[in-house]
Motif scaffolding. Sequence first.
Motif, short mmCIF file in Angstrom:
data_model
loop_
_atom_site.label_atom_id
_atom_site.label_comp_id
_atom_site.label_asym_id
_atom_site.label_seq_id
_atom_site.Cartn_x
_atom_site.Cartn_y
_atom_site.Cartn_z
N GLN A 1 -2.95 -2.09 -9.78
CA GLN A 1 -4.51 -1.43 -8.53
C GLN A 1 -5.19 -2.08 -8.75
O GLN A 1 -5.92 -2.72 -10.00
N ASP B 1 -8.88 -2.36 -6.55
CA ASP B 1 -9.90 -1.85 -5.78
C ASP B 1 -10.79 -3.14 -4.48
O ASP B 1 -11.50 -4.08 -5.54
N ALA C 1 -0.74 7.74 -7.47
CA ALA C 1 -1.59 6.56 -6.44
C ALA C 1 -2.96 7.03 -5.64
O ALA C 1 -2.81 8.06 -5.85
N LEU D 1 -1.51 -1.30 -14.37
CA LEU D 1 -1.43 0.25 -14.58
C LEU D 1 0.02 1.08 -15.26
O LEU D 1 0.11 1.66 -16.02
N MET E 1 -5.79 2.52 -2.52
CA MET E 1 -5.70 1.31 -2.98
C MET E 1 -4.97 0.64 -2.44
O MET E 1 -4.16 1.44 -1.95
N GLN F 1 0.94 -1.08 -0.15
CA GLN F 1 0.39 -0.49 0.06
C GLN F 1 0.85 1.12 0.46
O GLN F 1 1.99 1.30 0.65
N TYR G 1 -1.52 -1.91 -4.08
CA TYR G 1 -0.80 -1.88 -5.45
C TYR G 1 -0.47 -3.49 -5.38
O TYR G 1 0.14 -4.01 -4.06
#
Length: 102
Positions: free
Chosen positions: A57, A59, A85, A68, A89, A27, A91
């Motif tokens: 990314q 969610d 960023a 991305l 979210m 994160q 990553y």
Amino acid sequence: MGVSRNNSFIISGSKLLPWKENHYNFQLSRKHHQIIKGTIYTQNQTPCTGATVLVTQIDDEKQERILLGFAVTDEAGCYLFSLEANPKMKYELTVFAPIISK
């Protein structure tokens, strides 16, 4: 002036096997602009040229994953991403060993 913070993690070269996906979740801080960089090494601790690193990314609320971008490591095994960023979210980095190695 904002304070810069570096976080890092080390992935053993023995984990990067051909044809295997390697996923690492993290994160990002509350700053919106982020630089993600690193170096990939082989099992014998030499730089890994030609490894592919994807940044995705995630969610959790919408159960959505968005690729991305990707980078291919240079002759020194280095990769770099610059992204805007969203602190809400998560990553994920996915690392693929090179298909052809010397």
